[in-house]
Design an enzyme around this catalytic site. Structure first.
Site, PDB file in Angstrom:
ATOM      1  CE  LYS A 121      -3.336   2.522   2.832  1.00 32.06           C
ATOM      2  NZ  LYS A 121      -4.170   2.959   1.694  1.00 32.06           N
TER       3      LYS A 121
ATOM      4  CG  ASP B 288       8.472   5.786  -3.256  1.00 30.62           C
ATOM      5  OD1 ASP B 288       7.849   4.908  -3.886  1.00 30.62           O
ATOM      6  OD2 ASP B 288       8.615   6.951  -3.678  1.00 30.62           O
ATOM      7  NE  ARG B 289       5.990  -0.043   2.958  1.00 33.03           N
ATOM      8  CZ  ARG B 289       4.845   0.020   2.278  1.00 33.03           C
ATOM      9  NH1 ARG B 289       4.451   1.165   1.738  1.00 33.03           N
ATOM     10  NH2 ARG B 289       4.092  -1.048   2.135  1.00 33.03           N
ATOM     11  CG  LEU B 290      11.751   7.157   1.339  1.00 31.87           C
ATOM     12  CD1 LEU B 290      12.242   8.082   0.240  1.00 31.87           C
ATOM     13  CD2 LEU B 290      12.936   6.649   2.171  1.00 31.87           C
TER      14      LEU B 290
END
Length: 216
Positions: free
Chosen positions: A11, A194-196
């Protein structure tokens, strides 16, 4: 049954950002802002939070409890049976942690600190505000102890209903009441693409809250 490849479930978090310039200097104010925004999203169980405790030798356990109040003076309040597993662990090791996970807003908050019992008067006030059925439930359940079956629990409940049938107000059980987690650490997590992710922490140092950012 169709097999689901868990590693393929992803997600992207895109709803919000968390930047230092827009933060409250006080973590309680920041929590209050996020909490009321979350309630406005009409969640199923808005006060649910995960409470983690552990034994003195480090054996952890976690469960969902309900937040019953929060402020600078009292910390984060919840109520339970003092003889439950969490009660026993808190007595032996008063350090604990809370986790609020709000997927609808792509946010979570971690809170760490020391747990202590609330005053008896506060526990009595809250206990008397509960529905009578919940009060009887507190008297009925020896929480976390092994019981033979559901029928046993129903029998004890019937006994309690008979015992207290002539009392308009049930007394506070001596084994039941409130706890307060007094925070020394907050982490506000905002999902980002982007998981940042954004991770902002408040650490209590010499009586003052210090704000810093963690790598995601």
């Amino acid at each position: 049954m169709k097999k689901i490849k868990l590693s393929s479930i992803r997600k992207s978090y895109v709803k919000n950002t968390l930047v230092e310039d827009l933060l409250a200097t006080d973590p309680y104010l920041q929590f209050n802002q996020w909490f009321h925004d979350y309630i406005a999203s009409d969640p199923l169980e808005p006060t649910a939070m995960t409470l983690a405790t552990s034994t003195p030798d480090g054996r952890p356990s976690a469960r969902t409890v309900l937040l019953k109040g929060y402020d600078k003076e009292q910390g984060f309040l919840f109520y339970t049976n003092y003889a439950s597993r969490k009660g026993i662990e808190i007595k032996a090791n008063p350090r604990g942690a809370l986790l609020f996970f709000w997927p609808a807003r792509e946010q979570q908050i971690r809170v760490e600190g020391k747990i202590k019992k609330t005053s008896k008067s506060l526990s009595e006030e809250y206990f008397q505000s509960r529905p009578r059925a919940s009060q009887l439930g507190a008297w009925t359940s020896e929480q976390s102890t092994e019981i033979p079956n559901r029928n046993y629990l129903d029998q004890v409940l019937n006994q309690m209903e008979t015992f207290f049938k002539d009392q308009a107000l049930l007394p506070l059980p001596p084994f039941w009441g409130g706890y307060s987690l007094m925070p020394t650490y907050f982490e506000f997590w905002q999902g980002r693409p982007d998981r940042l992710h954004d991770r902002i922490i408040y650490s209590l140092k010499r009586g003052k809250w210090v704000i810093s950012r963690l790598a995601p």
